[in-house]
Design an enzyme around this catalytic site. Structure first.
Site, PDB file in Angstrom:
ATOM      1  N   ASP A  87       6.885  -9.494   8.159  1.00  0.00           N
ATOM      2  CA  ASP A  87       7.912  -8.599   7.632  1.00  0.00           C
ATOM      3  C   ASP A  87       9.314  -9.168   7.869  1.00  0.00           C
ATOM      4  OD1 ASP A  87       6.207  -5.801   7.172  1.00  0.00           O
ATOM      5  OD2 ASP A  87       5.449  -7.040   8.797  1.00  0.00           O
ATOM      6  N   ASN A 135       2.474  -5.662   0.959  1.00  0.00           N
ATOM      7  CA  ASN A 135       2.698  -4.782  -0.189  1.00  0.00           C
ATOM      8  C   ASN A 135       4.013  -5.099  -0.897  1.00  0.00           C
ATOM      9  OD1 ASN A 135       3.361  -3.512   2.508  1.00  0.00           O
ATOM     10  ND2 ASN A 135       4.573  -2.168   1.201  1.00  0.00           N
ATOM     11  N   HIS A 195      -2.248  -7.838   6.543  1.00  0.00           N
ATOM     12  CA  HIS A 195      -0.899  -7.263   6.581  1.00  0.00           C
ATOM     13  C   HIS A 195      -0.880  -5.842   7.124  1.00  0.00           C
ATOM     14  CE1 HIS A 195       3.196  -6.251   5.646  1.00  0.00           C
ATOM     15  NE2 HIS A 195       2.802  -5.225   4.904  1.00  0.00           N
ATOM     16  N   HIS A 249       4.555   3.567   9.911  1.00  0.00           N
ATOM     17  CA  HIS A 249       3.520   3.746   8.900  1.00  0.00           C
ATOM     18  C   HIS A 249       2.238   4.324   9.483  1.00  0.00           C
ATOM     19  CE1 HIS A 249       5.999   0.547   6.858  1.00  0.00           C
ATOM     20  NE2 HIS A 249       5.839   1.422   5.881  1.00  0.00           N
ATOM     21  N   HIS A 277       3.288  -4.955   8.779  1.00  0.00           N
ATOM     22  CA  HIS A 277       3.511  -3.682   8.085  1.00  0.00           C
ATOM     23  C   HIS A 277       4.392  -2.738   8.894  1.00  0.00           C
ATOM     24  CE1 HIS A 277       2.961  -1.049   4.758  1.00  0.00           C
ATOM     25  NE2 HIS A 277       2.265  -0.147   5.406  1.00  0.00           N
ATOM     26  N   ASP A 278       4.000  -2.353  10.088  1.00  0.00           N
ATOM     27  CA  ASP A 278       4.919  -1.610  10.949  1.00  0.00           C
ATOM     28  C   ASP A 278       5.883  -2.605  11.586  1.00  0.00           C
ATOM     29  OD1 ASP A 278       4.581   1.127  10.730  1.00  0.00           O
ATOM     30  OD2 ASP A 278       2.831   1.168  12.033  1.00  0.00           O
ATOM     31  N   HIS A 279       7.177  -2.287  11.541  1.00  0.00           N
ATOM     32  CA  HIS A 279       8.207  -3.242  11.953  1.00  0.00           C
ATOM     33  C   HIS A 279       8.449  -3.155  13.457  1.00  0.00           C
ATOM     34  CE1 HIS A 279       9.972  -3.329   7.593  1.00  0.00           C
ATOM     35  NE2 HIS A 279       8.678  -3.585   7.648  1.00  0.00           N
TER      36      HIS A 279
END
Length: 376
Positions: free
Chosen positions: A88, A159, A265, A274, A300-302
């Protein structure tokens, strides 16, 4: 259980460190690249043979005389395999991406890394728009300039990458622009852990399985959203998902690896913004558990996370903090299995031997936040 920086902030405020920390993008020059076609088999051969070399020469080095990084807490490169994982990240140097890159360079040099794994959302906000999109150079080639990072990069799609030209990222066009780049939907990698670079003479090895998680998420296929995603090459969705699940199951079942790591991801277990991805919990998690996967690594989760629940042998590691972060963590209970969580930018390093797997969690300012040690 350690949770750092859990205060949620608005999107407008998200992702910045204190103002005294500079995050300017430094243009360290460019190199003349020779066209090269890179396929998964070549990647595997290079990595198995231990023949990864620096692909570029830059006028500036990542050797920093003011070694503020807490490198003394890291083991010197005695392990047969060391690599980094970041996710990310692709924001053309913004949101402290360059600070993370700088620390990656220091840790990479210290450990003598063999490659870097990107767990997706490689280019924001909507992937790459075409071969001439400057975001590839501005987010990748001009940011990860440290000498130690001039090695193979192994990526999966996120995504946000599917919102642009996904086929461009998994083709060889970007590799001709920067030889480090490799991305595909599903592939595998073996690496020996005996100190020998020849798998034929080493019975102890790690096998990594890279999977494509975005097509599993139902909401991306809603009539309104589906038009914005690049689903070319997927074919009938259910057939694609069934095929990927079958291939993953068969590959894990036939693997004789000492360590099995799956890379994707989307989250499976997470207490980030998320949260968990129900579709993966339902379809992928049972495969991981039934085939003795040691670690699932995702973005995905930052944030940075380590989750290990009592009802599962799989360790879940999130490394999605390559740039925009500080989006809040939901404080978990013992039953939810959160062992460590950091709501801020950073990355992880992985060091492996036949009987040891070590993961260190690093922030953007040079702190080693947490260490996970697994043994066999």
């Amino acid at each position: 259980m350690a949770i750092l920086g859990t205060k949620p902030v608005s999107d407008e405020e998200v992702g910045l460190l204190a103002s005294e920390h500079s995050e300017e993008v430094e243009d360290q020059g460019t190199s003349t690249l020779r066209p090269a076609t890179l396929v998964a088999a070549v990647v595997t051969i290079f990595l198995m043979s231990g023949c990864l070399i620096s692909l570029y020469t830059y006028s500036q080095s990542d050797h920093d005389s003011s070694e503020e990084y807490s490198l003394e807490s890291l083991t010197k490169p005695k392990y047969p395999l060391n690599f980094l994982v970041v996710g990310d990240w692709g924001r053309e140097g913004a949101y402290n991406q360059t600070l993370v890159a700088k620390q990656m360079g220091k840790v990479g040099r210290h450990l003598g890394i063999k490659f870097v794994i990107s767990v997706g959302d490689n280019f924001y906000q909507a992937g790459l728009k075409g071969p001439q999109d400057p975001k590839f150079k501005n987010s990748f080639s001009k940011v990860y300039t440290a000498e130690s990072l001039q090695t193979q990069w192994l990526a999966v799609l996120g995504n946000h990458d599917y919102l642009g030209d996904a086929l461009l990222q998994i083709g060889d066009g970007l590799t001709r622009k920067d030889k480090r780049w490799f991305c595909d939907r599903f592939y595998q990698l073996k690496y020996p852990l005996c100190g020998s670079h020849n798998l034929g003479h080493c019975e102890k090895f790690v096998e990594l399985f890279f999977i494509d998680t975005t097509p599993f998420v139902d909401k991306y296929w809603d009539a309104e959203q589906a038009r914005t995603f690049d689903w070319r090459g997927i074919g009938p969705r259910q057939e694609y998902l069934d095929s990927q699940l079958k291939n993953l199951s068969l590959a894990l079942e036939s693997s004789t690896a000492t360590w099995k790591i799956v890379v994707g991801h989307h989250t499976i277990r997470s207490l980030g913004r998320h949260g968990e991805t129900p579709e993966l919990v339902k379809s992928v998690l049972p495969i991981l558990e039934s085939h003795n996967v040691d670690v699932y690594i995702n973005g995905h989760d930052h944030c940075l996370e380590h989750i290990k629940r009592e009802d599962s042998a799989v360790h879940f590691v999130t490394s999605g903090a390559g740039s925009k972060s500080f989006q809040g963590l939901r404080e978990g209970t013992t039953e939810e299995g959160l062992q460590f969580g950091y709501d801020g930018q950073g990355f992880i390093s992985v060091s492996m031997a036949a009987q040891v797997l070590r993961i260190d969690f690093h922030d953007a300012l040079g702190n080693n936040l947490y260490e996970l040690n697994l043994k066999k």
